[in-house]
Design an enzyme around this catalytic site. Structure first.
Site, mmCIF file in Angstrom:
data_model
loop_
_atom_site.group_PDB
_atom_site.id
_atom_site.type_symbol
_atom_site.label_atom_id
_atom_site.label_comp_id
_atom_site.label_asym_id
_atom_site.label_seq_id
_atom_site.Cartn_x
_atom_site.Cartn_y
_atom_site.Cartn_z
ATOM 1 N N GLN A 190 0.848 -1.184 0.000
ATOM 2 C CA GLN A 190 0.000 0.000 0.000
ATOM 3 C C GLN A 190 0.892 1.246 0.000
ATOM 4 O O GLN A 190 1.815 1.349 0.803
ATOM 5 C CB GLN A 190 -0.912 0.015 1.221
ATOM 6 N N TYR A 222 -6.310 -12.512 -2.230
ATOM 7 C CA TYR A 222 -5.428 -11.386 -2.599
ATOM 8 C C TYR A 222 -4.742 -10.810 -1.347
ATOM 9 O O TYR A 222 -4.771 -9.612 -1.109
ATOM 10 C CB TYR A 222 -6.206 -10.268 -3.301
ATOM 11 N N ASN A 227 -0.828 -7.865 4.665
ATOM 12 C CA ASN A 227 -1.156 -6.529 5.167
ATOM 13 C C ASN A 227 -2.339 -6.557 6.136
ATOM 14 O O ASN A 227 -2.260 -6.041 7.262
ATOM 15 C CB ASN A 227 -1.466 -5.618 3.973
ATOM 16 N N GLU A 243 -2.624 -15.856 -2.205
ATOM 17 C CA GLU A 243 -1.952 -14.828 -3.006
ATOM 18 C C GLU A 243 -1.223 -15.542 -4.133
ATOM 19 O O GLU A 243 -0.667 -16.626 -3.933
ATOM 20 C CB GLU A 243 -0.966 -14.033 -2.145
ATOM 21 N N ASP A 303 -9.520 -8.180 -1.469
ATOM 22 C CA ASP A 303 -8.881 -6.912 -1.836
ATOM 23 C C ASP A 303 -8.373 -7.065 -3.265
ATOM 24 O O ASP A 303 -7.165 -7.150 -3.510
ATOM 25 C CB ASP A 303 -7.736 -6.613 -0.856
ATOM 26 N N CYS A 328 -10.029 -0.750 -4.883
ATOM 27 C CA CYS A 328 -9.317 0.414 -5.416
ATOM 28 C C CYS A 328 -10.015 0.984 -6.641
ATOM 29 O O CYS A 328 -9.481 1.869 -7.308
ATOM 30 C CB CYS A 328 -7.869 0.048 -5.753
ATOM 31 N N GLU A 362 -10.054 4.693 -2.842
ATOM 32 C CA GLU A 362 -10.074 3.379 -2.207
ATOM 33 C C GLU A 362 -11.319 3.317 -1.310
ATOM 34 O O GLU A 362 -11.547 4.229 -0.519
ATOM 35 C CB GLU A 362 -8.813 3.177 -1.372
#
Length: 372
Positions: A190, A222, A227, A243, A303, A328, A362
């Protein structure tokens, strides 16, 4: 990278306008979003970007950082400082450039410099070249690295030289606790650390603890370098996080160890592959040591990239009692919500200003399944 001008004194007015635009967009959902309060999380008006990329422009004997007006790649603008970027990046730009310009070996055929920084003050610099890098470059670049107290990566065609280490460590404070993350060059992180802290905190505060009590586990798609995974893990019995990028998966494993997290399973699968695995359509060797039947998922966090969720993943998401969706791209989020509103109720809506002074937005939503 295009140059977007910033006006700190106008920041709040611009954020208010962006917030109002999102409110109007969500009105398209009709009664599904009516009466819902938009939580707005602001950015610092300056020094908010932890990453920056600059073209290096050669003009006679001169060399300078360059960016371009939006839509114009042929009129470089000389950059002396970059107030959007973090203080460590700004502090480094001039001495780094001076050290490079002092050496024809370091400056020749250099066409781009990428900076990655952390709130801890660490900086990783990538130097990109249109030439092969020899022993003379290695010696001079390493001397510059030591002088400036940074890490340097040199890249050229089929070459990558890591001087120091190829990552930085970031510390994010979430709800009073500090979490530590490895962030690797060229892997997604990020860009706005301050807003990222707010975004993770919002997700932690708005998931029901342990999810639905009879379905205490979390599936995350994802997950990047963990994070959200790392702080959210304490709120669930077990977590499975997926991921596809190998470097991010490796960092996620490091970050679980770094933060003492032992209830998370990381698997390198795409969202489509995870959907197939859960449906029993296909077996994956990467899941050979994972007992899927031991998980009892009630919450899913997604995400996705700007394209949003594909139809198969969207159908998977609709099976979950609790959905946390970080987006996003409001356009694809709204498209996906048109499907999700058939099965879920919208409980929370947030705007995170990761990209001040731009149209990029976002968003985050929390949904609960109807009659769950």
């Amino acid at each position: 990278m295009a140059l977007e001008p910033i006006e700190p004194q106008q920041y709040q007015a611009l954020l208010d306008a962006k917030s109002e635009q999102i409110r109007r967009r969500f009105d398209e959902l009709g009664s599904f979003a009516s009466g819902l309060v938009l939580d707005v999380f602001s950015s610092k008006p300056e020094n908010y970007r932890m990453r920056a990329e600059f073209r290096m422009w050669h003009e006679g004997d001169d060399l300078f950082y360059a960016m371009f007006p939006p839509g114009n790649k042929y009129q470089p603008i000389r950059i002396e400082s970059f107030p959007q970027a973090s203080e460590p990046i700004n502090d480094l730009m001039i001495p780094l450039l001076a050290g490079i310009k002092a050496s024809p070996v370091l400056s020749k055929k250099l066409f781009q410099i990428d900076f990655l920084s952390s709130q801890r003050g660490e900086v990783l610099v990538s130097l990109l070249y249109h030439k092969q890098l020899g022993d003379d470059w290695l010696a001079l670049a390493d001397a510059l690295r030591i002088e400036l107290g940074i890490n340097i990566i040199g890249r050229a065609r089929k070459q990558k030289h890591v001087l120091g280490i190829g990552y930085i460590m970031e510390t994010l404070e979430v709800r009073g606790r500090k979490y530590h993350y490895q962030q690797v060059e060229n892997a997604f992180t990020q860009p706005n650390a301050g807003v990222n802290e707010k975004m993770i905190s919002w997700a932690c505060e708005n998931v029901e603890r342990f999810g639905p009590m009879d379905k205490p586990d979390l599936l995350e798609l994802y997950c990047g370098n963990g994070n959200f995974t790392v702080p959210l893990a304490a709120q669930f019995r077990k977590v499975m996080a997926t991921e596809i990028a190998k470097s991010s998966v490796n960092s996620a494993h490091v970050n679980l160890i770094e933060n003492g997290i032992d209830n998370v399973t990381i698997v390198r699968l795409s969202s489509e592959e995870m959907t197939q695995a859960l449906a029993g359509v296909r077996a994956f060797r990467r899941l050979a040591d994972v007992d899927l039947s031991s998980f009892n998922f009630g919450t899913i966090l997604v995400d996705p990239p700007r394209a949003g969720l594909d139809q198969e993943t969207l159908a998977l998401v609709q099976q979950f009692d609790q959905v946390v969706y970080i987006s996003c791209n409001p356009d694809t989020l709204l498209e996906n919500l048109q499907e999700l509103k058939q099965t879920h109720v919208l409980k929370r809506l947030a705007l995170f200003d990761q990209f001040p002074y731009t149209h990029h937005t976002e968003c985050g939503v929390v949904l609960h399944k109807r009659n769950s």
